[in-house]
Scaffold this motif. Structure first.
Motif, PDB file in Angstrom:
ATOM      1  N   ARG A  29       0.828  -1.214   0.000  1.00 19.26           N
ATOM      2  CA  ARG A  29       0.000   0.000   0.000  1.00 19.26           C
ATOM      3  C   ARG A  29       0.856   1.256   0.000  1.00 19.26           C
ATOM      4  O   ARG A  29       0.557   2.225  -0.696  1.00 19.26           O
ATOM      5  N   ARG A  33       0.871   3.961  -3.038  1.00 17.37           N
ATOM      6  CA  ARG A  33       0.607   5.393  -2.847  1.00 17.37           C
ATOM      7  C   ARG A  33       1.720   6.230  -3.465  1.00 17.37           C
ATOM      8  O   ARG A  33       1.473   7.252  -4.112  1.00 17.37           O
ATOM      9  N   GLU A  37       0.950   8.665  -6.652  1.00 23.66           N
ATOM     10  CA  GLU A  37       1.208  10.108  -6.576  1.00 23.66           C
ATOM     11  C   GLU A  37       2.105  10.561  -7.732  1.00 23.66           C
ATOM     12  O   GLU A  37       1.853  11.589  -8.364  1.00 23.66           O
TER      13      GLU A  37
END
Length: 148
Positions: A29, A33, A37
């Motif tokens: 995770r 992320r 991004e």
């Protein structure tokens, strides 16, 4: 009737501190992320980037090997393809040799966005690997492959 057994809090702490699945999920995770991004300015998620990259082959692949490479079932792959199809990055067409099967085509627009996304992925990936220390990325990949 007997009362259900209760686990002591120490058991919770043991699982928290030792569970390979939990640690792998948390790391996945966090990495997702980071890549999401970085790829956001291109309108891609890390999963979409991986899917597009999996289609970057000399011949359009059938669904099964793509699903296997990405570690997902065909239903999940079909759902993941929909937004990429709507953007014109991917085409799903019947296999000319077996009309029941589907081939996944990376469109010219898909190739262009993938070419634009690759340097972003490369820089993000290099930074992530650098955070692990010398030789640790290769060791991590080997260990993950043994678990998979």
């Amino acid at each position: 009737m007997s009362k259900p057994s209760e686990l002591p809090f120490a058991t919770t702490l043991l699982v928290r501190d030792t569970c390979l699945c939990l640690h792998a999920q948390r790391a996945a995770r966090a990495l997702a992320r980071r890549f999401d991004e970085a790829l956001r300015p291109l309108g891609l998620t890390n999963g979409q980037f991986s899917l597009l990259m999996s289609l970057n082959r000399p011949e359009p692949p059938p669904m099964r090997p793509v699903a296997e490479l990405l570690g997902m079932d065909r239903t999940t792959l079909t759902a993941s393809l929909k937004p990429l199809e709507r953007r014109g990055l991917v085409r799903v067409e019947p296999d000319p040799e077996d009309r029941r099967s589907r081939r996944l085509h990376l469109t010219p627009a898909g190739r262009a966005v993938l070419a634009e996304a690759f340097p972003v992925w490369r820089d993000t990936h290099t930074a992530a690997e650098a955070g692990l220390g010398e030789g640790e990325a290769d060791r991590l990949r080997a260990n993950l492959a043994r678990l998979g």
